[in-house]
Design a protein around this motif. Structure first.
Motif, PDB file in Angstrom:
ATOM      1  N   GLY A   1      17.246  18.237   2.284  1.00  0.00           N
ATOM      2  CA  GLY A   1      18.435  18.077   1.453  1.00  0.00           C
ATOM      3  C   GLY A   1      18.736  16.638   1.074  1.00  0.00           C
ATOM      4  N   HIS A   2      18.128  15.684   1.768  1.00  0.00           N
ATOM      5  CA  HIS A   2      18.310  14.284   1.386  1.00  0.00           C
ATOM      6  C   HIS A   2      17.497  13.998   0.129  1.00  0.00           C
ATOM      7  N   ASN A   3      18.123  13.266  -0.811  1.00  0.00           N
ATOM      8  CA  ASN A   3      17.439  13.064  -2.087  1.00  0.00           C
ATOM      9  C   ASN A   3      16.907  11.654  -2.278  1.00  0.00           C
ATOM     10  N   THR A   4      17.142  10.780  -1.314  1.00  0.00           N
ATOM     11  CA  THR A   4      16.659   9.402  -1.445  1.00  0.00           C
ATOM     12  C   THR A   4      15.828   9.045  -0.211  1.00  0.00           C
ATOM     13  N   VAL A   5      14.656   8.514  -0.463  1.00  0.00           N
ATOM     14  CA  VAL A   5      13.726   8.173   0.612  1.00  0.00           C
ATOM     15  C   VAL A   5      13.314   6.712   0.471  1.00  0.00           C
ATOM     16  N   PHE A   6      13.336   6.010   1.590  1.00  0.00           N
ATOM     17  CA  PHE A   6      13.016   4.585   1.621  1.00  0.00           C
ATOM     18  C   PHE A   6      11.798   4.351   2.508  1.00  0.00           C
TER      19      PHE A   6
ATOM     20  N   MET B   1       8.453 -11.597  12.308  1.00  0.00           N
ATOM     21  CA  MET B   1       8.778 -12.765  11.478  1.00  0.00           C
ATOM     22  C   MET B   1       9.767 -12.427  10.368  1.00  0.00           C
ATOM     23  N   GLN B   2       9.563 -11.294   9.715  1.00  0.00           N
ATOM     24  CA  GLN B   2      10.342 -10.986   8.513  1.00  0.00           C
ATOM     25  C   GLN B   2      11.471  -9.997   8.751  1.00  0.00           C
ATOM     26  N   GLY B   3      11.480  -9.358   9.909  1.00  0.00           N
ATOM     27  CA  GLY B   3      12.503  -8.341  10.120  1.00  0.00           C
ATOM     28  C   GLY B   3      12.199  -7.099   9.300  1.00  0.00           C
ATOM     29  N   LEU B   4      13.247  -6.367   8.949  1.00  0.00           N
ATOM     30  CA  LEU B   4      13.106  -5.139   8.164  1.00  0.00           C
ATOM     31  C   LEU B   4      13.118  -5.469   6.684  1.00  0.00           C
ATOM     32  N   GLU B   5      12.055  -5.079   5.984  1.00  0.00           N
ATOM     33  CA  GLU B   5      11.966  -5.354   4.558  1.00  0.00           C
ATOM     34  C   GLU B   5      11.792  -4.035   3.806  1.00  0.00           C
ATOM     35  N   LEU B   6      12.529  -3.894   2.725  1.00  0.00           N
ATOM     36  CA  LEU B   6      12.383  -2.699   1.900  1.00  0.00           C
ATOM     37  C   LEU B   6      11.115  -2.819   1.060  1.00  0.00           C
ATOM     38  N   LEU B   7      10.274  -1.799   1.122  1.00  0.00           N
ATOM     39  CA  LEU B   7       9.051  -1.799   0.323  1.00  0.00           C
ATOM     40  C   LEU B   7       9.249  -1.020  -0.978  1.00  0.00           C
ATOM     41  N   ALA B   8       9.820   0.171  -0.847  1.00  0.00           N
ATOM     42  CA  ALA B   8       9.972   1.045  -2.008  1.00  0.00           C
ATOM     43  C   ALA B   8      10.989   2.119  -1.696  1.00  0.00           C
ATOM     44  N   TYR B   9      11.549   2.709  -2.764  1.00  0.00           N
ATOM     45  CA  TYR B   9      12.376   3.874  -2.517  1.00  0.00           C
ATOM     46  C   TYR B   9      12.350   4.832  -3.686  1.00  0.00           C
ATOM     47  N   PHE B  10      12.624   6.079  -3.379  1.00  0.00           N
ATOM     48  CA  PHE B  10      12.582   7.175  -4.333  1.00  0.00           C
ATOM     49  C   PHE B  10      13.930   7.875  -4.343  1.00  0.00           C
ATOM     50  N   ARG B  11      14.329   8.320  -5.511  1.00  0.00           N
ATOM     51  CA  ARG B  11      15.493   9.200  -5.591  1.00  0.00           C
ATOM     52  C   ARG B  11      15.081  10.439  -6.375  1.00  0.00           C
ATOM     53  N   ASN B  12      15.366  11.578  -5.803  1.00  0.00           N
ATOM     54  CA  ASN B  12      14.944  12.840  -6.422  1.00  0.00           C
ATOM     55  C   ASN B  12      13.457  12.793  -6.794  1.00  0.00           C
ATOM     56  N   ARG B  13      12.677  12.210  -5.912  1.00  0.00           N
ATOM     57  CA  ARG B  13      11.213  12.113  -5.977  1.00  0.00           C
ATOM     58  C   ARG B  13      10.725  11.079  -6.976  1.00  0.00           C
ATOM     59  N   ALA B  14      11.625  10.483  -7.755  1.00  0.00           N
ATOM     60  CA  ALA B  14      11.177   9.481  -8.730  1.00  0.00           C
ATOM     61  C   ALA B  14      11.215   8.097  -8.095  1.00  0.00           C
TER      62      ALA B  14
END
Lengths: 112, 114
Positions: B28-33, B40-53
């Motif tokens: 049911g979650h529509n956003t995936v990260f 060294m860098q900690g948590l870094e966002l690579l990519a994310y999707f909303r409604n599979r896009a």
């Protein structure tokens, strides 16, 4: 450039001590600020703050946000060894539901 | 109890090999990260999707990394070819469509590239 600075980077205390962890941020289109606790595995959610000056509390943990000065603090009273973890601060920013940008965290070690 | 799952939990591979990491978001979650965490860098966002896009993959090295979401229950992150500097813990997180912006994290994949 968006940035999040947490201090101190690490902290060693004894059980029963009170600690204050700091998070300052500069992001565009700020929406909210989240605190996470990370032990050996994945970060787990602690608080989400959206309004200045309103304290959120959960047991011995509490947090408050100052949107004018762009910072938040996380307090832990009467610390226990189980509080040992990395505490991550993450402003949520941007359009739509926004995204999180994480600070490098504060590593808290609580000694018996 | 709903949670994000990731496989494998640990992966050791040699430089140059292809690595595929998988994530099943909370139903049911529509956003995936996808995040990467290093000391060294900690948590870094690579990519994310909303409604599979795919909405943002600017944090991802494009020449070797690719992220896809073939269906609502599966997200993949692929590295080809892998390099030692890719060694990190890769987390997947998902979020529902409500106003609460809490992200739920999976247990992570610890990748070691020799």
């Amino acid at each position: 450039e968006d940035k999040v600075v947490q201090s101190p980077l690490s902290l060693v205390v004894h059980e029963g001590d009170t600690v204050t962890l700091n998070c300052s941020y500069e992001v565009t289109n700020f929406r909210s600020l989240l605190w996470y606790k990370q032990e050996k595995k994945a970060p787990t959610f602690l608080f989400m703050l959206t309004s200045s000056g309103i304290e959120k509390k959960s047991g011995r943990l509490s947090s408050i946000l100052d949107k004018k000065e762009l910072f938040s603090i996380l307090n832990i009273t009467a610390t226990q060894t189980g509080d040992s973890a990395i505490y991550l601060c993450a402003p949520n920013y941007g359009g739509s539901q926004g995204n999180l940008i994480f600070g490098k965290g504060t590593k808290l070690s609580v000694k018996p | 109890d709903a949670r994000v799952t990731q496989t494998p939990r640990d992966k050791v591979t040699e430089m140059g090999q292809e690595v595929t990491m998988r994530c099943q978001p909370i139903l049911g979650h529509n956003t995936v990260f996808w995040y990467r965490q290093t000391m060294m860098q900690g948590l870094e966002l690579l990519a994310y999707f909303r409604n599979r896009a795919p909405l943002d993959d600017s944090g991802m090295p494009k020449d070797r990394f690719s992220a896809e979401m073939p269906d609502a229950t599966l997200a993949t992150l692929k590295i080809q070819p892998s390099e030692p500097r890719d060694s990190a813990v890769y987390f997947c997180a998902s979020r529902g469509s409500g106003l609460n912006n809490e992200q739920f994290f999976g247990p992570g994949t610890r990748l070691t590239v020799l």
